[in-house]
Each structure stands twice: as C-alpha cells, then as structure tokens.
Design a protein around this motif. Structure first.
Motif, mmCIF file in Angstrom:
data_model
loop_
_atom_site.group_PDB
_atom_site.id
_atom_site.type_symbol
_atom_site.label_atom_id
_atom_site.label_comp_id
_atom_site.label_asym_id
_atom_site.label_seq_id
_atom_site.Cartn_x
_atom_site.Cartn_y
_atom_site.Cartn_z
ATOM 1 N N ILE A 76 -11.939 10.317 -1.604
ATOM 2 C CA ILE A 76 -11.166 9.245 -0.980
ATOM 3 C C ILE A 76 -11.170 8.074 -1.955
ATOM 4 C CG2 ILE A 76 -10.916 7.753 1.029
ATOM 5 C CD1 ILE A 76 -12.849 9.831 2.448
ATOM 6 N N ILE A 77 -9.997 7.680 -2.413
ATOM 7 C CA ILE A 77 -9.883 6.695 -3.487
ATOM 8 C C ILE A 77 -8.977 5.546 -3.054
ATOM 9 C CG2 ILE A 77 -9.141 6.303 -5.871
ATOM 10 C CD1 ILE A 77 -9.668 9.308 -6.382
ATOM 11 N N VAL A 110 -3.072 1.999 -3.919
ATOM 12 C CA VAL A 110 -2.807 3.360 -3.480
ATOM 13 C C VAL A 110 -4.054 3.891 -2.787
ATOM 14 C CG1 VAL A 110 -3.528 4.419 -5.685
ATOM 15 C CG2 VAL A 110 -1.955 5.647 -4.158
ATOM 16 N N TYR A 111 -3.831 4.610 -1.684
ATOM 17 C CA TYR A 111 -4.921 5.228 -0.918
ATOM 18 C C TYR A 111 -4.734 6.737 -1.000
ATOM 19 C CZ TYR A 111 -7.985 6.432 3.019
ATOM 20 O OH TYR A 111 -8.966 6.953 3.811
ATOM 21 N N VAL A 156 0.852 -1.192 0.000
ATOM 22 C CA VAL A 156 0.000 0.000 0.000
ATOM 23 C C VAL A 156 0.883 1.236 0.000
ATOM 24 C CG1 VAL A 156 -1.754 1.329 1.266
ATOM 25 C CG2 VAL A 156 -1.841 -1.169 1.296
ATOM 26 N N VAL A 157 0.526 2.227 -0.824
ATOM 27 C CA VAL A 157 1.111 3.562 -0.754
ATOM 28 C C VAL A 157 0.005 4.526 -0.359
ATOM 29 C CG1 VAL A 157 2.103 5.483 -2.056
ATOM 30 C CG2 VAL A 157 2.968 3.163 -2.410
ATOM 31 N N MET A 158 0.284 5.344 0.636
ATOM 32 C CA MET A 158 -0.712 6.294 1.131
ATOM 33 C C MET A 158 -0.335 7.721 0.735
ATOM 34 S SD MET A 158 -1.758 4.903 4.885
ATOM 35 C CE MET A 158 -3.141 6.036 4.879
ATOM 36 N N LEU A 159 -1.296 8.391 0.081
ATOM 37 C CA LEU A 159 -1.222 9.824 -0.204
ATOM 38 C C LEU A 159 -2.401 10.457 0.516
ATOM 39 C CD1 LEU A 159 -0.501 9.617 -4.054
ATOM 40 C CD2 LEU A 159 1.167 10.044 -2.241
ATOM 41 N N ALA A 160 -2.296 10.521 1.824
ATOM 42 C CA ALA A 160 -3.410 10.973 2.661
ATOM 43 C C ALA A 160 -3.147 12.398 3.141
ATOM 44 C CB ALA A 160 -3.592 10.018 3.839
ATOM 45 N N GLY A 161 -4.005 12.875 4.061
ATOM 46 C CA GLY A 161 -3.799 14.179 4.665
ATOM 47 C C GLY A 161 -3.765 15.327 3.681
#
Length: 258
Positions: free
Chosen positions: A252-253, A140-141, A102-107
């Motif tokens: 949110i994807i 990816v998130y 998982v790769v997170m592009l959050a915030g």
C-alpha cells in the motif's frame, strides 16, 4: 444468437458486487487520504465500492471503468450524492483528465488491468498517467496484493473456486481459476479463467478465457514512481500499517507528485 460474453460479464458483475463487500481496505484508504475534501479520480472504480464511500466522506470523486455492467450498479448506491461522477473508459487507451488531488489505483488493479499492450509497460503507463492527471503536490494511492514469494501464490496446477450463484436475470453458474503457473524470470503468471453458466432459458455456456498477468515487484513499482516524479511518503504491508515483510500480503503506497 445470444451474446455469450455479455451474459458472462453481467453475471460476473453481479457476483463481484455480491461477494466483494469488505470495507477494511476502503476504511484504510479514507484514513490515508484524510478528512479534508479532495478532488479524487479512481481508476477501475467497478461498482463503486471505494467511489461511493469517498463521496459520502465529502470528497469530489470521479470514477473510470471499462465494465458497463459494473458501472450500472453505482447509480442506486450513489442516490442523493451530487459530488460523484463516473464514466466508461479504457484506463490504458483513454484520457483520464487533469487537475486531481488524488488518483487511486486500488483494489489490486495494478495486477488486474486489461490491455493488449505489453503488460509490464501497461503497468508503468498507469503510473505515468496518474502523474499526468494530478496537480503538482497531488498524490497517488496504490493498493496491490503483494508477496515476496509470488511462486507460492501462483504456481498452482489445480482448480481454485472463486464464486457461484444466480445473477439478477436468473442466470446461474460458477467461476474457477485453472492451471496457474509463474515464471520467475519474467514475472508473468498464466492461468485459465473458466465460466460455466446455465442461462435462465436453459442454455448452457462454458467459456475458458486464457489469462496472462505480470506480477510487479516492489522495486519495479518504486522505479516507476520515481521515473514519473513521485516521492513515496507512506508504505505499508497491510491495513494495520505494518511494514512490507516476508509475512505481509499487500503493498500500500501513498506517493506525492513533486
């Protein structure tokens, strides 16, 4: 001579850590990722607001961030955890690593990235780098502040107060956003970030930092994901799993690498 930018960065990191304490977005991300332990990379991990809860949930986590003052705060929060690492890196210029689930592009990082390259191209590059860092079948998130009417958010000629207070070194001050405008044709928003600080020794600092950011439409994000080989599996307009609509304020994807 005192390094003003360093003083501002340290104060800003303390204010962020003190004020950004919400957990709803973190809890939602955990629910989407699920309970099976995964190898997770978080881009722009900051002071560990997502990173540490992900580690406590049993995931193996790696965080990247450019802000050394934010990264300094993770160690105390992560005490006793052996499944968490972090390092200083420029998300646009530096390598992320490979083999992640998982790769997170959050915030809201997709909007708040910092780069000297074309902003829209930098956003697209983040999606490509996420694909390169993932295993086949990885995900990816993305959690992105989103509206169908960006001009209502960004056309604001006045002042917007963000936060104020004293940091751990006794420096006090506040941050404002000034004169925001939005260009619908380019998707660019322009504003000034103003810091006004009084240092512990009495020195006063006032610094205006011009900002320009690209607001990506959902259609653009979809096209970037498709071009990088992702298939969208889940998409929401908020943390109650509602669809993106006229009244929602997020995108949110959760997308899988083919």
């Amino acid at each position: 001579m005192y390094n003003e930018k360093s003083a501002i960065a340290k104060w800003n990191a303390d204010m962020y850590d003190r004020n950004e304490t919400g957990t709803r977005d973190v809890e939602f991300a955990l629910s989407v990722i699920g309970g099976t332990p995964r190898n997770i990379l978080e881009i722009a991990c900051g002071s560990g607001r997502f990173l540490v809860p992900l580690a406590r949930a049993g995931h193996i986590v790696t965080g990247l961030d450019f802000d050394e003052y934010m990264l300094e705060k993770i160690s105390q929060k992560a005490a006793g955890l052996s499944n968490i690492t972090w390092r200083r890196a420029d998300a646009v210029k530096d390598e992320w690593g490979t083999g992640f689930d998982v790769v997170m592009l959050a915030g809201n990082f997709l909007f708040n990235l910092i780069s000297d390259m074309d902003y829209e191209k930098a956003q697209e590059l983040l999606i490509r780098k996420a694909a390169d860092s993932l295993k086949p079948g990885g995900s990816v998130y993305i959690d992105y502040s989103y509206t169908m009417h960006p001009e209502a958010w960004f056309d604001n000629p006045g002042e917007v107060f963000i936060w104020e207070g004293a940091d751990s070194g006794g420096n006090t001050g506040h941050m404002l956003l000034l004169g925001s405008s939005f260009d619908r044709e380019s998707g660019m928003t322009y504003f000034t970030r103003r810091f006004e600080l009084t240092l512990a020794g009495g020195t006063e600092i006032k610094e205006d930092i011009p900002q320009s950011k690209h607001f990506a439409t959902l259609e653009q994000i979809h096209s970037w994901l498709s071009a990088s080989g992702f298939t969208i599996e889940e998409e929401y307009g908020g943390y109650s799993r509602e669809p993106v609509s006229e009244s929602t304020d997020r995108a949110i994807i959760w997308a899988r690498k083919n």
